[in-house]
Write a protein that holds these residues in place. Structure first.
Motif: not given
Length: 531
Positions: A45, A47, A67, A81-82, A128, A131, A138
């Motif tokens: 992850f 952001s 990622q 989402d990653m 986050l 995930l 994570v």
């Protein structure tokens, strides 16, 4: 940590750095692979990522290359989402903001910070949470440094993110650049007390030399900051893993051309807004092939092949080639029988015109192209991102028709041909002609979508497909075609680049496991012991 349903949320660990380019991405990749090796279902992850080197997910969305690579190291499919927010610089003070894999808006740095970050915060938290609900662990990666005092109040990628994730932080420092102790102590001193408490250990990266000579400094550092040094990771050469940032091109070790002249010399034009340069990583692993990046006319030399790569701003990068004399050298190279290839924006530059009626790329509504193919590209605000599968439409030399190709497209322009051309370069089976493919008027390829163009002798070709050189058989046959054209013997060895990449993941993981206290890392992850 448990959620409202008393289901344990994924454990977390976060890597932050004392500066950019200290090796956070590769160390995060290594930990991702170690977790996979140890049977833990993990995901990466980050952001917010700023990079022109992107990755297309299986569902056709765009995220940061790092990622995507980390997901591959985890052995899972990458999702947005990653990396929910990707910033792609277009000009010095402006970037395209990509949210969950699709373009959202072009913003200045000030507008992004002052107007969009509060909304971005909620997007990041939601990604986050999803995930952490799906995976057992994570691995989070920060950006730049958490000690940037002018950015901390609206931070969504370093210490505030660590707080949202309840993530312990490992601080990474690069000893190769010098001043490692000062950078660590200075970073810790700038952090707020609660941020310092979240840092659970330090990793010193890119070490060269005898580690015993470093021991007195490590002991001093631990006393000074009150945190353990969890590892001193030596520099690891020749990894077949992609880089996130074009700055790494300055430090890559390219092979020099053999004095015998028995190597192929491939020159890639280093555009100011070069994107997806990982397209050419497989060429770096080919024996008998010299790959170099050319940024001005003095570096031109005598290339066998010139590649015009992808760009985040084709208009301005074409003008760069024109103003530096590189375009003139390329055109002369082609006129004298040389070979040239254009990928994505590089392919667009090969046409007659670049049209930008809505000023998507720049403030110029029209720019003349290189006029190598009878086509024009019109830019629009819609962006195409998708995985593609196809075949070579017509053979040329050692490259046989029907050779299978896989790759991906990321572009905002639509290319139309102004008169009949001999043949497209590829025929893709992933899209239908309902999208009004640019060859529709001149080619009978139905129901497939033609892509790119190729000259009659095969010396000049262009394509929208990124990753085309990752196709081992195509790359091997194409290089042999160039060899034969130069009077060199063909190679009978096919380099399995995908296999080299998998071995590199394991080699990196084994290297980091040897030099990093992974038992301590397991204990640190959310305060839990390894099960």
């Amino acid at each position: 940590m448990t959620d409202a349903n008393n289901r344990r949320a994924a454990a977390t660990i976060m890597l932050q750095g004392t500066a950019s380019d200290v090796g956070k991405s590769l160390l995060a990749t290594a930990i991702c692979r170690i977790l996979k090796q140890d049977g833990i279902k993990a995901a990466p992850f980050k952001s917010q990522n700023m990079s022109l080197n992107s990755y297309v997910t299986p569902d056709g969305k765009e995220i940061g290359r790092a990622q995507g690579m980390q997901a591959d190291a985890c052995g899972i499919a990458a999702t947005t989402d990653m990396n929910p927010i990707l910033l792609k610089p277009k000009q010095d003070m402006a970037a395209q903001v990509v949210v969950h894999g699709k373009p959202f808006a072009d913003m200045s740095a000030r507008d992004y910070r002052e107007r969009y970050l509060p909304e971005a915060e909620q997007i990041v938290k939601a990604a986050l949470a999803r995930l952490r609900d799906e995976y057992e662990a994570v691995v989070l990666e920060g950006a730049g440094s958490p000690a940037e005092v002018n950015l901390k109040d609206r931070d969504i990628v370093n210490m505030r993110l660590a707080g949202w994730a309840d993530a312990p932080v490992l601080l990474v420092a690069d000893i190769d650049r010098g001043g490692v102790f000062a950078s660590i102590v200075g970073t810790m001193d700038i952090l707020e007390p609660e941020e310092r408490d979240r840092v659970r250990g330090v990793i010193i990266n890119k070490f060269r030399g005898d580690v015993s000579l470093l021991t007195p400094g490590l002991e001093w550092l631990e006393r000074k900051i009150g945190k353990p040094v969890l590892g001193v990771v030596p520099y690891l050469d020749d990894l077949q893993l992609e880089d996130e940032d074009g700055a790494s091109l300055d430090s890559k070790g390219y092979r020099k051309k053999a004095a015998t002249g028995q190597e192929l010399d491939i020159a890639i034009l280093r555009l100011p807004r070069l994107s997806n340069f990982t397209d050419f990583d497989p060429l770096l692993q080919e024996p008998g092939v010299n790959v170099r990046y050319v940024r001005d006319a003095r570096e031109w030399g005598e290339p066998d092949v010139v590649i015009v790569p992808g760009s985040k701003n084709a208009t301005e990068d074409l003008l760069f080639l024109r103003n530096t004399g590189l375009e003139s050298l390329l055109l002369r190279h082609i006129e004298e029988g040389g070979r040239a290839t254009g990928i994505c924006a590089g392919y667009q530059m090969m046409g007659r015109r670049l049209l930008d009626p809505d000023l998507v790329e720049s403030d110029l509504p029209e720019v003349a192209g290189m006029n190598l193919f009878p086509m024009e590209t019109t830019y629009a605000k819609d962006k195409k991102t998708e995985r593609v599968i196809g075949t070579v439409a017509a053979g040329f030399g050692a490259v046989s028709p029907g050779a299978e190709i896989q790759g991906y497209e990321i572009h905002m322009g639509r290319t139309d041909f102004l008169e009949p051309v001999l043949q497209p370069f590829l025929v893709q089976s992933s899209r239908l002609t309902g999208e009004q493919a640019p060859y529709q008027r001149y080619h009978p390829y139905q129901p497939f979508h033609p892509d790119g163009a190729i000259s009659e002798d095969g010396r000049l070709w262009g394509t929208y497909v990124h990753g085309i050189f990752h196709n081992d058989r195509f790359r091997h046959d194409w290089l042999n075609e160039v060899r034969q054209g130069n009077g060199l013997a063909p190679s009978d060895r096919i380099t399995a680049f995908g296999r080299l990449r998998e071995l590199s993941f394991d080699r990196l993981a084994d290297h980091v496991r040897l030099h990093l206290d992974m038992e301590a890392v397991y204990r640190i992850m959310n305060g839990g012991e390894r099960e």
